[in-house]
Write an enzyme that holds these catalytic residues in place. Structure first.
Site, PDB file in Angstrom:
ATOM      1  N   HIS A  84       0.855  -1.182   0.000  1.00 46.07           N
ATOM      2  CA  HIS A  84       0.000   0.000   0.000  1.00 46.07           C
ATOM      3  C   HIS A  84       0.889   1.229   0.000  1.00 46.07           C
ATOM      4  CE1 HIS A  84      -3.362   2.671   0.686  1.00 46.07           C
ATOM      5  NE2 HIS A  84      -2.549   3.335   1.490  1.00 46.07           N
ATOM      6  N   ASP A 163     -15.912   0.340   5.888  1.00 49.35           N
ATOM      7  CA  ASP A 163     -15.014   1.436   5.521  1.00 49.35           C
ATOM      8  C   ASP A 163     -15.656   2.374   4.513  1.00 49.35           C
ATOM      9  OD1 ASP A 163     -12.407   2.807   5.502  1.00 49.35           O
ATOM     10  OD2 ASP A 163     -12.423   2.199   3.400  1.00 49.35           O
ATOM     11  N   ARG A 170     -16.263  10.545   6.962  1.00 51.07           N
ATOM     12  CA  ARG A 170     -15.034  11.264   7.354  1.00 51.07           C
ATOM     13  C   ARG A 170     -14.761  12.403   6.388  1.00 51.07           C
ATOM     14  NH1 ARG A 170     -10.803   6.859   6.920  1.00 51.07           N
ATOM     15  NH2 ARG A 170      -9.297   8.478   7.414  1.00 51.07           N
ATOM     16  N   SER A 185      -8.808   2.026   8.110  1.00 50.31           N
ATOM     17  CA  SER A 185      -9.354   2.072   6.752  1.00 50.31           C
ATOM     18  C   SER A 185      -8.438   1.329   5.778  1.00 50.31           C
ATOM     19  CB  SER A 185      -9.509   3.548   6.347  1.00 50.31           C
ATOM     20  OG  SER A 185      -9.792   3.675   4.989  1.00 50.31           O
ATOM     21  N   LYS A 189      -8.763  -3.194   4.565  1.00 47.04           N
ATOM     22  CA  LYS A 189      -8.958  -3.618   3.168  1.00 47.04           C
ATOM     23  C   LYS A 189      -7.822  -4.540   2.728  1.00 47.04           C
ATOM     24  CE  LYS A 189      -9.627   0.723   2.243  1.00 47.04           C
ATOM     25  NZ  LYS A 189      -9.934   2.085   1.873  1.00 47.04           N
TER      26      LYS A 189
HETATM   27  N1  URA Z   1      -6.868   5.752   1.897  1.00 51.17           N
HETATM   28  C1  URA Z   1      -7.809   4.980   2.475  1.00 51.17           C
HETATM   29  O1  URA Z   1      -8.225   3.963   1.923  1.00 51.17           O
HETATM   30  N2  URA Z   1      -8.277   5.353   3.693  1.00 51.17           N
HETATM   31  C2  URA Z   1      -7.855   6.441   4.336  1.00 51.17           C
HETATM   32  O2  URA Z   1      -8.301   6.711   5.418  1.00 51.17           O
HETATM   33  C3  URA Z   1      -6.868   7.253   3.710  1.00 51.17           C
HETATM   34  C4  URA Z   1      -6.397   6.871   2.485  1.00 51.17           C
END
Ligand code: URA
Length: 440
Positions: A84, A163, A170, A185, A189
């Site tokens: 990521h 999420d 958010r 978050s 995933k």
């Molecule tokens: N990317 C995401 O998937 N979630 C976040 O909170 C910030 C960046």
């Protein structure tokens, strides 16, 4: 009942006491099933944003969010990995990394996002490839990975659905920049992909979401802690995001730049960062004995065509016609969308490049159509830049330093912002290091 639960959760957070994990799980399930009023969810988000939560609570939140949807399951050896990145300018790593890792025998069920703010998104880049389909179900992701070793799919509500709603709320309540919320978050995933190992590229600098090294380290430590808490072997690499990555920026152009690297050529900056991330995952899974030998393995598959072969197979598996995918590998310029105009900017004086302002380039590209301002905006895939130069390079007055790919005429304001992005010095600056530090 919902109101009492939110009240209990918020009181614990405000009093710096642990939230009851059973309450937290009921809350996350309610969010995933859309059964809580938005006002209650907002209240909880604001409370976490203002007060923070502990590492254990962050891990529990991440686990709950992961379990709110499908979790991919894999048979056989522990070799399922992903990366990521917190987002950068010219950050095309996933397009190269997924097939390179597949070529080394790892399985990569990569979930990716669209552009966020000034940063580009892997899904937008892949959609520049004719026919490429990023909308895969969890079952299709599994089948693709078993077939070709990797896939890159768009995040969707089948995976970590809690999420989806939390992120949307958010976004409109100014509670995005909370380390525990970002951690849960992102990691939920990734964890739902059923990973054994994860590498995190946490960027810092002017063109990153985390501006300082200290902020980047805090986020990296939180994400590494949560991912390890879920049993995923994880390392974070803190990298510099002041200078753009590599030579190509913009959706279609980044695919082009990726194909060059997959052919064993192209930008060394891009290749080195891919090798660093891939090498780390090969070391974490024990496929290589060290980071250094992992880096060597990645460079090998980029040099011998094996990563390019996996890239072609991934494109075909995800909907691109074989003939088009093969042309993309051989003559990418003939397959990818092109802008109507290319304007070359020249160095205003002789000297060494002290910096190229990645943020300025990204903001202008976004205004020219490469990115979105609201979710419903359409992206023009052909817009972007090819950098003919990089930091530390010596330039002569009048030498090209950047080609701007655009459809509409460039305004004088855009031209002046682009010209100001280049800083030239008479002395050669210190060597540029992309990797700042590693957090384990
Ligand atoms: N990317 C995401 O998937 N979630 C976040 O909170 C910030 C960046």
């Amino acid at each position: 009942m919902g109101e009492d639960l939110i009240e209990r959760l918020c009181t614990s957070i405000q009093n710096n006491e642990s939230m009851l994990i059973s309450d937290l799980m009921i809350f996350i399930e309610g969010v995933a099933q859309r059964s809580f009023p938005i006002d209650d969810i907002e209240k909880w988000l604001r409370c976490v944003h203002s007060n923070g939560i502990s590492v254990d609570e962050t891990t529990a939140l991440t686990r709950g969010m992961m379990e709110s949807g499908a979790v991919l399951e894999w048979q056989g050896t522990a070799n399922v990995v992903d990366k990521h990145s917190t987002g950068g300018v010219g950050d095309k790593m996933s397009l190269i990394l997924a097939p390179a890792l597949a070529a080394c025998g790892l399985r990569v069920p990569m979930l990716a996002g669209r552009g966020l703010g000034h940063t580009g998104g892997t899904i937008d880049k892949l959609e520049a490839i004719p026919g490429f389909n990023c909308n895969l179900t969890p079952l299709q992701m599994q089948a693709a990975v078993e077939q070709v070793g990797c896939c890159i799919a768009a995040q969707n509500d089948a995976i970590a659905p809690a999420d989806g709603l939390l992120y949307a709320i958010r976004d409109v309540t100014n509670t995005v920049d909370s380390i525990p919320l970002i951690t849960a978050s992102i990691v939920s995933k990734k964890a739902a992909e059923g990973l054994n190992a994860l590498v995190l590229d946490v960027k810092c600098g002017n063109a990153a979401f985390m501006k300082t090294e200290q902020e980047a380290v805090a986020l990296a430590e939180s994400m590494v802690g949560a991912a390890k808490g879920l049993g995923i072997d994880t390392v974070a690499q803190i990298t510099d995001m002041n200078e753009p990555i590599g030579t190509h920026i913009g959706n279609s152009l980044e695919v082009l730049g990726s194909v060059y690297v997959l052919r064993g050529k192209g930008s060394t900056d891009t290749r080195d960062l891919v090798a660093l991330q891939g090498g780390q995952l090969l070391a974490l899974t024990g496929i290589s004995s060290s980071l250094e030998s992992g880096i060597k393995m990645i460079l090998e598959v980029l040099g011998n065509g094996k990563a390019l072969h996996c890239f072609i197979e991934m494109c075909v598996q995800q909907g691109t016609e074989r003939e088009v995918a093969e042309q993309l590998a051989l003559n990418p310029e003939h397959v990818l969308p092109k802008s109507e105009h290319i304007t070359v900017l020249l160095a205003p004086e002789t000297g060494y490049i002290q910096s190229i302002d990645a943020m300025a380039l990204a903001e202008v590209a976004r205004e020219l159509g490469a990115g979105r301002f609201v979710m419903s905006d359409h992206i023009n895939h052909s817009i972007g830049y090819v950098l003919e130069s990089s930091r530390n390079q010596h330039l002569k007055k009048g030498q090209p330093w950047i080609s701007v790919h655009h459809d509409h005429e460039l305004s004088s304001q855009h031209l002046s912002r682009l010209r100001d992005a280049l800083q030239i010095a008479s002395e050669q600056p210190a060597e540029f290091q992309r990797l700042i530090r590693i957090i384990t």
